[in-house]
Design an enzyme around this catalytic site. Structure first.
Site, PDB file in Angstrom:
ATOM      1  N   ARG A  74       0.899  -1.151   0.000  1.00  0.00           N
ATOM      2  CA  ARG A  74       0.000   0.000   0.000  1.00  0.00           C
ATOM      3  C   ARG A  74       0.943   1.207   0.000  1.00  0.00           C
ATOM      4  NH1 ARG A  74      -4.839  -2.964  -0.261  1.00  0.00           N
ATOM      5  NH2 ARG A  74      -4.763  -4.617   1.256  1.00  0.00           N
ATOM      6  N   SER A 150      -7.670 -10.158  -7.304  1.00  0.00           N
ATOM      7  CA  SER A 150      -8.382 -10.027  -6.029  1.00  0.00           C
ATOM      8  C   SER A 150      -8.973 -11.381  -5.667  1.00  0.00           C
ATOM      9  CB  SER A 150      -9.505  -8.992  -6.186  1.00  0.00           C
ATOM     10  OG  SER A 150     -10.466  -9.156  -5.168  1.00  0.00           O
ATOM     11  N   ASP A 152     -11.483 -11.711  -3.748  1.00  0.00           N
ATOM     12  CA  ASP A 152     -12.891 -11.513  -3.389  1.00  0.00           C
ATOM     13  C   ASP A 152     -13.869 -11.590  -4.554  1.00  0.00           C
ATOM     14  OD1 ASP A 152     -12.322 -11.072  -0.682  1.00  0.00           O
ATOM     15  OD2 ASP A 152     -11.766  -8.994  -1.082  1.00  0.00           O
ATOM     16  N   ARG A 196     -15.252  -8.302   3.024  1.00  0.00           N
ATOM     17  CA  ARG A 196     -15.838  -7.194   3.795  1.00  0.00           C
ATOM     18  C   ARG A 196     -17.022  -6.582   3.072  1.00  0.00           C
ATOM     19  NH1 ARG A 196     -10.501  -6.097   5.387  1.00  0.00           N
ATOM     20  NH2 ARG A 196     -10.271  -6.740   7.552  1.00  0.00           N
ATOM     21  N   GLU A 250     -16.868 -11.699   6.475  1.00  0.00           N
ATOM     22  CA  GLU A 250     -16.455 -10.639   7.422  1.00  0.00           C
ATOM     23  C   GLU A 250     -17.463  -9.493   7.468  1.00  0.00           C
ATOM     24  OE1 GLU A 250     -11.635 -10.300   7.102  1.00  0.00           O
ATOM     25  OE2 GLU A 250     -12.819  -9.951   5.303  1.00  0.00           O
ATOM     26  N   GLN A 290      -6.545 -18.254   3.148  1.00  0.00           N
ATOM     27  CA  GLN A 290      -7.382 -18.060   1.959  1.00  0.00           C
ATOM     28  C   GLN A 290      -6.628 -17.336   0.847  1.00  0.00           C
ATOM     29  OE1 GLN A 290     -11.589 -16.716   3.375  1.00  0.00           O
ATOM     30  NE2 GLN A 290     -10.176 -16.386   5.052  1.00  0.00           N
TER      31      GLN A 290
HETATM   32  P1  ADP Z   1      -6.693  -2.660  -3.932  1.00  0.00           P
HETATM   33  O1  ADP Z   1      -5.983  -2.331  -5.196  1.00  0.00           O
HETATM   34  O2  ADP Z   1      -6.507  -4.109  -3.556  1.00  0.00           O
HETATM   35  O3  ADP Z   1      -8.131  -2.206  -3.937  1.00  0.00           O
HETATM   36  P2  ADP Z   1      -5.897  -0.390  -2.248  1.00  0.00           P
HETATM   37  O4  ADP Z   1      -7.219   0.265  -2.308  1.00  0.00           O
HETATM   38  O5  ADP Z   1      -5.195  -0.447  -0.932  1.00  0.00           O
HETATM   39  O6  ADP Z   1      -5.937  -1.910  -2.724  1.00  0.00           O
HETATM   40  O7  ADP Z   1      -4.937   0.339  -3.285  1.00  0.00           O
HETATM   41  C1  ADP Z   1      -3.579  -0.019  -3.430  1.00  0.00           C
HETATM   42  C2  ADP Z   1      -2.744   1.201  -3.690  1.00  0.00           C
HETATM   43  O8  ADP Z   1      -3.222   1.867  -4.872  1.00  0.00           O
HETATM   44  C3  ADP Z   1      -2.818   2.256  -2.600  1.00  0.00           C
HETATM   45  O9  ADP Z   1      -1.919   1.991  -1.547  1.00  0.00           O
HETATM   46  C4  ADP Z   1      -2.445   3.517  -3.357  1.00  0.00           C
HETATM   47  O10 ADP Z   1      -1.056   3.602  -3.537  1.00  0.00           O
HETATM   48  C5  ADP Z   1      -3.093   3.281  -4.724  1.00  0.00           C
HETATM   49  N1  ADP Z   1      -4.436   3.907  -4.780  1.00  0.00           N
HETATM   50  C6  ADP Z   1      -5.613   3.381  -4.365  1.00  0.00           C
HETATM   51  N2  ADP Z   1      -6.641   4.249  -4.557  1.00  0.00           N
HETATM   52  C7  ADP Z   1      -6.100   5.363  -5.101  1.00  0.00           C
HETATM   53  C8  ADP Z   1      -6.623   6.633  -5.531  1.00  0.00           C
HETATM   54  N3  ADP Z   1      -7.923   6.924  -5.430  1.00  0.00           N
HETATM   55  N4  ADP Z   1      -5.753   7.535  -6.042  1.00  0.00           N
HETATM   56  C9  ADP Z   1      -4.450   7.256  -6.159  1.00  0.00           C
HETATM   57  N5  ADP Z   1      -3.893   6.094  -5.768  1.00  0.00           N
HETATM   58  C10 ADP Z   1      -4.685   5.139  -5.248  1.00  0.00           C
END
Ligand code: ADP
Length: 370
Positions: A74, A150, A152, A196, A250, A290
């Site tokens: 992240r 993902s 999920d 979630r 969850e 998982q």
């Molecule tokens: P996922 O991709 O699994 O949904 P996250 O929501 O944690 O996971 O997003 C992963 C990374 O993508 C974040 O840590 C951030 O660096 C980037 N990111 C997510 N949302 C945004 C956004 N709205 N604008 C810019 N970067 C984003």
């Protein structure tokens, strides 16, 4: 020569290595240079060694490895424009002109934002003297393609996300193990699974294992869910069942939006007062088993086919092309507009929050029993 980079971002999922391997090899096959960005957006922001050129042999044996070998993270910096400005500079310094991102809806939203901002990021880099006009010359358009990784299965517009069938297979395997002991002792088990906002894993695991009762966020239970569940479980016991399996996601909740916890469910199953079920009950939270482990064949093939298609999409893109993601619809690998899918996903989550999901999805009553 085009330089195509691939990265994994957000939560890891089985099959991400298949994606990276396919992108690297397809890029090389098509006469391009292949790069990996390590540690998700953190790798773009930090640059340096986290952006590595890859050879054909570097991804050998990756299909059978779990997790993501190029790391994921992240990255707080990427949420803000200054972070994305550094990322743009690092990409240009490495000569990268296309980015393939495998992640969840957050990662893909970030990617689209990056692409939309790209021209103004370049302007700013030139204006503040970090790069010259000559340096940015060949990089006027940022080419981005998304892949959905993902466990999920939570993105609208694709039948399956890379990793969801591996997680489902793992859950089923674990429930089978638990069932053997549950049956021996005539016990009840409440099994909490991930999800979630999206109950796909819980719902499909319920179908695949013949669970007695399932709780998912998309189908908020009536306030008197306790009476409903007791009736179903009691009926199954009367039919001679020696085990009781309740699967809870969850994000399970009732129609008031109150979370339904495994502890509450356990207390109900174990209730020894008059009219109670009085079952010897345990809770098992499956947790990160998982996510981990190797990918099932479906996720390996999906990751590979979609990785190949992502490279094709990069090579065929024009400045006018909307940012695509690679989906699977009715067993066909297809390109679709990324932000439409992200927007639809957000709408559905809002419907869940508004406790209106059944209407939004046209769901009917569901009950799964052996
Ligand atoms: P996922 O991709 O699994 O949904 P996250 O929501 O944690 O996971 O997003 C992963 C990374 O993508 C974040 O840590 C951030 O660096 C980037 N990111 C997510 N949302 C945004 C956004 N709205 N604008 C810019 N970067 C984003």
């Amino acid at each position: 020569k085009k330089k195509i980079a691939v990265m994994t971002s957000g939560g890891d999922s089985p099959g991400m290595n298949a994606v990276v391997r396919a992108v690297v090899r397809m890029a090389i096959h098509m006469g391009c240079d292949a790069y990996c960005v390590y540690e998700g957006y953190e790798g773009l922001v930090q640059g340096g060694d986290l952006i590595k050129k890859m050879q054909w042999n570097d991804v050998r044996g990756w299909l059978s490895e779990g997790g993501t070998l190029i790391g994921t993270a992240r990255c707080m910096a990427f949420y803000e424009r200054p972070g994305r400005l550094v990322a743009a500079k690092n990409m240009i310094l490495h000569g990268i002109d296309a980015l393939i991102i495998c992640g969840g809806d957050g990662s893909l939203t970030g990617a689209d934002k990056f692409r939309a901002e790209w021209p103004s990021l370049l302007e700013e880099l030139v204006a503040n003297g970090q790069l010259t006009k000559e340096q940015i010359g060949p990089y006027q358009h940022l080419n981005i393609v998304g892949l959905v990784g993902s466990i999920d299965n939570d993105l609208s517009g694709t039948d399956a996300t890379i990793g969801c069938y591996s997680a489902l297979a793992r859950i089923c395997e674990m429930v089978d193990y638990i069932e053997a002991t549950a049956s021996s002792h005539s016990r009840a088990f409440v099994i909490e699974v991930m999800g979630r906002h999206c109950g796909w894993l819980a719902l499909m695991a319920g179908v695949a294992t013949g669970a007695d009762f399932v709780f998912i966020p998309e189908r908020p239970r009536d306030r008197d869910w306790k009476a409903d569940m007791s009736t179903v479980v009691r009926r199954h016991r009367e039919l001679g069942k020696r085990k009781t399996i309740v699967i809870v996601a969850e994000g399970a909740r009732d129609k008031d939006g109150t979370k339904i916890t495994p502890e509450e469910i356990k207390d109900l199953l174990a209730d020894k007062s008059e009219g109670g079920l009085a079952l010897d009950t345990r809770i098992t939270t499956l947790g990160h088993v998982q996510r981990g482990g190797t990918a099932v064949s479906y996720d390996r093939t999906l990751g590979t086919l979609q990785g190949v298609e992502a490279v094709r999409a990069v090579l065929e893109a024009t400045p006018e092309t909307e940012t695509p993601f690679i989906a699977i619809n009715e067993n066909k690998i297809v390109r679709k507009p990324l932000m439409k899918a992200v927007a639809e996903t957000k709408e559905l989550s809002k419907a869940v929050d508004a406790k209106d999901f059944e209407k939004a999805m046209g769901l009917r009553d569901t009950e799964f029993a052996d």
